[in-house]
Enzyme design. Structure first.
Site, short mmCIF file in Angstrom:
data_model
loop_
_atom_site.label_atom_id
_atom_site.label_comp_id
_atom_site.label_asym_id
_atom_site.label_seq_id
_atom_site.Cartn_x
_atom_site.Cartn_y
_atom_site.Cartn_z
N ASP A 7 107.90 71.05 28.68
CA ASP A 7 107.47 69.62 29.66
C ASP A 7 106.29 69.65 30.01
O ASP A 7 104.92 71.27 29.42
CB ASP A 7 108.74 70.34 30.69
CG ASP A 7 108.92 71.34 31.76
OD1 ASP A 7 107.04 71.07 32.41
OD2 ASP A 7 109.04 70.71 32.76
N CYS B 138 108.27 75.80 30.97
CA CYS B 138 107.92 74.82 32.02
C CYS B 138 107.87 75.23 33.24
O CYS B 138 106.74 76.30 33.16
CB CYS B 138 110.08 74.24 32.43
SG CYS B 138 110.50 75.67 33.12
N THR C 135 108.76 76.99 36.14
CA THR C 135 109.16 77.98 36.20
C THR C 135 109.95 78.81 34.89
O THR C 135 109.88 80.02 35.52
CB THR C 135 110.20 78.17 37.81
OG1 THR C 135 111.51 77.02 37.08
CG2 THR C 135 109.59 77.54 38.36
N HIS D 163 118.23 95.15 24.37
CA HIS D 163 120.10 94.76 24.45
C HIS D 163 120.29 93.68 24.28
O HIS D 163 121.69 93.01 23.93
CB HIS D 163 119.84 95.70 26.00
CG HIS D 163 120.08 96.51 26.30
ND1 HIS D 163 119.75 97.54 27.47
CD2 HIS D 163 119.06 98.32 25.57
CE1 HIS D 163 119.80 98.84 27.19
NE2 HIS D 163 118.89 99.17 25.98
N HIS E 72 125.89 97.91 22.34
CA HIS E 72 125.57 96.14 22.96
C HIS E 72 125.99 94.82 22.51
O HIS E 72 126.23 93.62 22.20
CB HIS E 72 123.49 96.28 22.83
CG HIS E 72 122.82 97.52 24.13
ND1 HIS E 72 123.00 97.03 25.06
CD2 HIS E 72 122.48 98.02 23.11
CE1 HIS E 72 122.52 97.62 25.52
NE2 HIS E 72 122.13 99.07 24.37
C1 RB5 Z 1 108.17 70.05 37.27
O1 RB5 Z 1 108.11 70.44 38.01
C2 RB5 Z 1 109.55 71.32 37.14
O2 RB5 Z 1 110.35 70.81 38.02
C3 RB5 Z 1 110.62 71.97 35.90
O3 RB5 Z 1 108.90 72.55 34.68
C4 RB5 Z 1 110.66 73.64 36.40
O4 RB5 Z 1 110.76 74.68 36.37
C5 RB5 Z 1 111.85 73.33 35.72
O5 RB5 Z 1 113.14 73.57 35.84
#
Ligand code: RB5
Length: 153
Positions: A8, A65, A67, A98, A133
């Site tokens: 994203d 993204c 996180t 695994h 596994h």
């Molecule tokens: C975008 O602000 C953020 O929410 C997205 O990139 C991501 O981290 C969501 O899990």
């Protein structure tokens, strides 16, 4: 290896760096976007990459993204997808050995560029160990097969 990439807006800068890293290593890259830092929605790109991996159009996928969490939640909804959110090389290696992970999820706001490259490298180099596994992955497949459209399995 043929690798699908997706991100994203928050993951766009790292996705672009990973693209260059992979190309330099001689991999083929299929970029499913996004193509800028304009705000967009991560499920769109997680779906595209997960479908490409699920259908066998590519060998593996990498999703980025902010996180890595949103990408991993979405990718794991698709048949045959084992998406692993990895914060270090150890997790990346173990997710291959695994869990036979076929999609790597990364957080642009969590890992720096150099660490991300090391994670990607460790993930690409490691192989599934099979053995005990394999049985566990078969149990996951059973859970997947019995999934209902509504309610709990
Ligand atoms: C975008 O602000 C953020 O929410 C997205 O990139 C991501 O981290 C969501 O899990």
């Amino acid at each position: 290896m043929k690798i699908a990439l997706g991100s994203d807006h928050a993951g766009f800068p790292l996705k672009e760096k990973i693209k260059q890293f992979l190309l330099k290593k001689g991999h083929e890259v299929v970029d499913f976007g996004t193509l800028s830092e304009s705000p967009t929605d991560y499920p769109i790109y997680a779906k595209k990459v997960a479908l490409a991996v699920s259908k066998g159009e590519v060998d593996k996928g990498i999703l980025v993204c902010g996180t890595g969490i949103g990408m991993s939640i979405v990718a794991n909804k698709f048949k045959g997808i084992r998406a692993a959110l990895c914060l270090n090389e150890y997790m990346a290696r173990m997710s291959r050995k695994h869990n036979n992970s076929n999609i790597l999820c990364l957080g642009d706001r969590v890992v720096g560029e150099e660490l991300a490259f090391s994670i990607v490298q460790a993930w690409l180099e490691a192989s599934f160990e099979g053995g005990r596994h394999r049985k566990r992955l078969e149990i996951i497949e059973e859970i997947e097969k019995n999934r209902r459209t509504h309610g709990t399995p």
